[in-house]
Design a protein around this motif. Structure first.
Motif, mmCIF file in Angstrom:
data_model
loop_
_atom_site.group_PDB
_atom_site.id
_atom_site.type_symbol
_atom_site.label_atom_id
_atom_site.label_comp_id
_atom_site.label_asym_id
_atom_site.label_seq_id
_atom_site.Cartn_x
_atom_site.Cartn_y
_atom_site.Cartn_z
ATOM 1 N N GLY A 222 0.801 -1.211 0.000
ATOM 2 C CA GLY A 222 0.000 0.000 0.000
ATOM 3 C C GLY A 222 0.837 1.266 0.000
ATOM 4 N N ARG A 223 2.105 1.133 0.366
ATOM 5 C CA ARG A 223 3.023 2.264 0.362
ATOM 6 C C ARG A 223 3.781 2.386 -0.959
ATOM 7 N NH1 ARG A 223 7.166 1.610 3.579
ATOM 8 N NH2 ARG A 223 7.551 3.851 3.688
ATOM 9 N N ARG A 224 3.610 1.406 -1.839
ATOM 10 C CA ARG A 224 4.287 1.421 -3.134
ATOM 11 C C ARG A 224 3.429 2.161 -4.157
ATOM 12 N NH1 ARG A 224 8.559 -2.323 -3.379
ATOM 13 N NH2 ARG A 224 8.525 -2.181 -5.654
ATOM 14 N N ARG A 225 4.054 2.928 -5.012
ATOM 15 C CA ARG A 225 3.313 3.740 -5.986
ATOM 16 C C ARG A 225 2.466 2.879 -6.917
ATOM 17 N NH1 ARG A 225 4.280 5.588 -11.091
ATOM 18 N NH2 ARG A 225 6.360 4.623 -11.124
ATOM 19 N N LEU A 226 3.006 1.747 -7.347
ATOM 20 C CA LEU A 226 2.289 0.893 -8.297
ATOM 21 C C LEU A 226 1.513 -0.242 -7.631
ATOM 22 C CD1 LEU A 226 5.007 0.571 -11.106
ATOM 23 C CD2 LEU A 226 3.032 2.114 -11.024
ATOM 24 N N GLY A 227 1.741 -0.472 -6.345
ATOM 25 C CA GLY A 227 1.076 -1.587 -5.672
ATOM 26 C C GLY A 227 1.334 -2.913 -6.359
ATOM 27 N N ASP A 228 2.583 -3.122 -6.787
ATOM 28 C CA ASP A 228 2.887 -4.222 -7.693
ATOM 29 C C ASP A 228 3.252 -5.526 -7.000
ATOM 30 O OD1 ASP A 228 4.991 -2.586 -6.843
ATOM 31 O OD2 ASP A 228 6.282 -3.085 -8.534
ATOM 32 N N TYR A 229 3.124 -5.603 -5.678
ATOM 33 C CA TYR A 229 3.353 -6.857 -4.956
ATOM 34 C C TYR A 229 2.045 -7.419 -4.384
ATOM 35 C CZ TYR A 229 8.490 -7.166 -4.885
ATOM 36 O OH TYR A 229 9.819 -7.334 -5.217
ATOM 37 N N ALA A 230 0.940 -7.094 -4.989
ATOM 38 C CA ALA A 230 -0.350 -7.553 -4.461
ATOM 39 C C ALA A 230 -0.436 -9.072 -4.414
ATOM 40 C CB ALA A 230 -1.494 -6.990 -5.304
ATOM 41 N N TYR A 231 0.306 -9.757 -5.272
ATOM 42 C CA TYR A 231 0.230 -11.225 -5.317
ATOM 43 C C TYR A 231 0.814 -11.893 -4.066
ATOM 44 C CZ TYR A 231 4.988 -10.458 -7.136
ATOM 45 O OH TYR A 231 6.282 -10.043 -7.321
ATOM 46 N N LEU A 232 1.510 -11.144 -3.220
ATOM 47 C CA LEU A 232 2.039 -11.724 -1.980
ATOM 48 C C LEU A 232 1.070 -11.592 -0.803
ATOM 49 C CD1 LEU A 232 5.842 -10.775 -1.955
ATOM 50 C CD2 LEU A 232 4.752 -12.948 -2.551
ATOM 51 N N THR A 233 -0.094 -11.004 -1.028
ATOM 52 C CA THR A 233 -1.113 -10.966 0.014
ATOM 53 C C THR A 233 -1.460 -12.399 0.421
ATOM 54 O OG1 THR A 233 -2.026 -8.888 -0.798
ATOM 55 C CG2 THR A 233 -3.472 -10.250 0.558
ATOM 56 N N ASP A 234 -1.536 -12.643 1.719
ATOM 57 C CA ASP A 234 -1.858 -13.969 2.292
ATOM 58 C C ASP A 234 -0.713 -14.970 2.162
ATOM 59 O OD1 ASP A 234 -4.381 -13.145 3.145
ATOM 60 O OD2 ASP A 234 -5.316 -13.712 1.247
ATOM 61 N N TRP A 235 0.495 -14.498 1.966
ATOM 62 C CA TRP A 235 1.661 -15.387 1.974
ATOM 63 C C TRP A 235 1.842 -15.994 3.368
ATOM 64 C CZ3 TRP A 235 5.312 -16.518 -1.903
ATOM 65 C CH2 TRP A 235 6.481 -17.160 -1.461
ATOM 66 N N GLY A 236 2.340 -17.230 3.420
ATOM 67 C CA GLY A 236 2.751 -17.827 4.687
ATOM 68 C C GLY A 236 1.750 -18.792 5.275
ATOM 69 N N GLN A 237 2.062 -19.248 6.497
ATOM 70 C CA GLN A 237 1.229 -20.202 7.213
ATOM 71 C C GLN A 237 0.432 -19.481 8.311
ATOM 72 O OE1 GLN A 237 4.341 -21.136 5.395
ATOM 73 N NE2 GLN A 237 5.117 -21.643 7.451
ATOM 74 N N SER A 238 -0.776 -19.957 8.546
ATOM 75 C CA SER A 238 -1.598 -19.395 9.618
ATOM 76 C C SER A 238 -0.998 -19.731 10.973
ATOM 77 C CB SER A 238 -3.017 -19.938 9.534
ATOM 78 O OG SER A 238 -3.052 -21.297 9.961
ATOM 79 N N THR A 239 -1.431 -19.002 11.989
ATOM 80 C CA THR A 239 -0.955 -19.271 13.351
ATOM 81 C C THR A 239 -1.360 -20.661 13.804
ATOM 82 O OG1 THR A 239 -1.122 -16.918 13.833
ATOM 83 C CG2 THR A 239 -0.971 -18.403 15.714
ATOM 84 N N ALA A 240 -2.586 -21.075 13.502
ATOM 85 C CA ALA A 240 -3.024 -22.416 13.876
ATOM 86 C C ALA A 240 -2.166 -23.476 13.199
ATOM 87 C CB ALA A 240 -4.501 -22.600 13.517
ATOM 88 N N ALA A 241 -1.848 -23.278 11.907
ATOM 89 C CA ALA A 241 -0.994 -24.227 11.193
ATOM 90 C C ALA A 241 0.397 -24.279 11.815
ATOM 91 C CB ALA A 241 -0.910 -23.846 9.721
#
Length: 363
Positions: A222-241
């Motif tokens: 959201g701080r990037r001018r182009l918002g070009d890393y949107a595909y990394l949203t939800d990266w990683g493992q959940s806390t429960a996992a």
């Protein structure tokens, strides 16, 4: 520049809280209800102990902020809330203090307003031993949290791009400071392999910091001018996992990331956490309604957590690891992929071989 970034983080984190769908993988963990398992409330206590650390309750306010005038006011109110409720409290990253010592009071206010509480300093994995010691000294901290955040740094426009030194530096800090070291992910999770590696580096506790709460990849994008890393949203493992993955990892673990209410706290404790951290939910309460509302909310959470332990038949948070749990949905698929058998969790109350006692984390 740094102060503006800290203020941006707060603003974007609150916006995420307002937009959150409300569901995460804690919803795929359910207690088996045993109608006659309950205790008398007077038998229940909330104290927890791990790695030589003792807390009067298993809840803590996790790392958030500091480094600007506004975030200093937030830290003051968080410290007041911690003082009034007895929860432990972790500082936000203290990198700003190393670059600008004039902002020291935006962090030291955590100890000033909470002189008898358990306070945790926070540095990144590039800090020198000297800087880590200065952070501990500034807060008269009882422990040191080192945050690891390769995903956030990757998306952050001004972020680090060199990560190979992080593990040896963590080992140096763990050996060089006089307080227990906790390594914390910022919302993408710690795998069992990472937790085992941390143990070898001399780290005392792992804060799993899983997906489900504030998404720092999304914040930095959201701080990037182009918002070009949107595909990394939800990266990683959940806390429960992460909690399921860490059953045999060897270190005591703390759970943070996506904790929405006291039932999530109980679920995390039942999955083996020694303590449970909350950030975004408490931050939104503070900013929307003030410090009195936050104190009331934490007090209610602790009261309701006691009620849940009473209902479930657990005299202490640690005894929740004897409760039967059902693991469902995508979380069960995660278990299958990672070689974790979820079946024994559903039969813990009647089995002499409880998963947490035979293979779980040392408390």
């Amino acid at each position: 520049m740094i102060a503006q970034r800290k203020d941006d983080h707060v603003r974007l984190a609150v916006e995420q809280q307002q937009q959150h769908s409300g569901r995460n993988q804690f919803d795929e963990v359910a207690f088996v209800h045993h109608a006659l398992a309950g205790l008398d409330r007077a038998e229940v206590g909330l104290g927890t102990a791990f790695a030589g650390i003792s807390w009067q309750v298993p809840l803590y306010i996790n790392a958030m902020t500091g480094g600007s005038e506004r975030t200093g006011l937030i830290n003051r109110d968080l410290a007041i809330a911690a003082r009034e409720t007895g929860v432990a409290l972790a500082s936000g990253s203290m990198s700003a203090y190393f670059k600008d010592p004039d902002c020291a009071d935006t962090f030291s206010v955590l100890r000033k307003e909470n002189p008898g509480g358990f306070v945790i300093a926070n540095v990144n994995a590039t800090a020198s031993v000297d800087k880590a010691s200065r952070a501990v000294d500034l807060l008269q901290a009882d422990a040191l949290q080192i945050h690891v955040n390769t995903v956030q740094e990757t998306v952050m426009p001004e972020g680090d791009r060199s990560f190979s030194s992080w593990a040896p530096r963590i080992g140096e800090i763990a050996a060089g400071v006089d307080v227990p070291v906790i390594v914390k992910e910022v919302g993408f999770g710690l795998s069992r392999e990472t937790v085992r590696r941390l143990e070898g580096l001399g780290v005392r506790v792992a804060d799993l910091g899983g997906r489900g709460g504030t998404d720092f990849a999304r914040i930095e994008n959201g701080r990037r001018r182009l918002g070009d890393y949107a595909y990394l949203t939800d990266w990683g493992q959940s806390t429960a996992a992460c909690l399921l993955d860490a059953q045999e990892a060897g270190l005591p673990v703390l759970a943070s990331g996506g904790v929405r209410h006291p039932l999530d706290v109980a679920r995390a404790l039942a999955l083996g956490a020694s303590g449970v951290g909350v950030s975004g939910t408490f931050l939104r309460t503070l900013l929307d309604d003030g410090v009195s509302a936050l104190i009331e909310r934490i007090t209610v959470w602790l009261d309701q957590l006691t009620a849940l332990l009473t209902m479930l038949g657990a005299r202490t948070p640690a005894e929740l690891t004897h409760c039967d749990l059902l693991i469902r949905g995508e979380l069960r698929d995660f278990c299958a992929d990672r070689g974790i058998d979820p079946g024994p969790f559903a039969r813990r109350s009647s089995s002499p071989d409880l998963p947490n006692e035979t293979t779980g984390n040392t408390r």
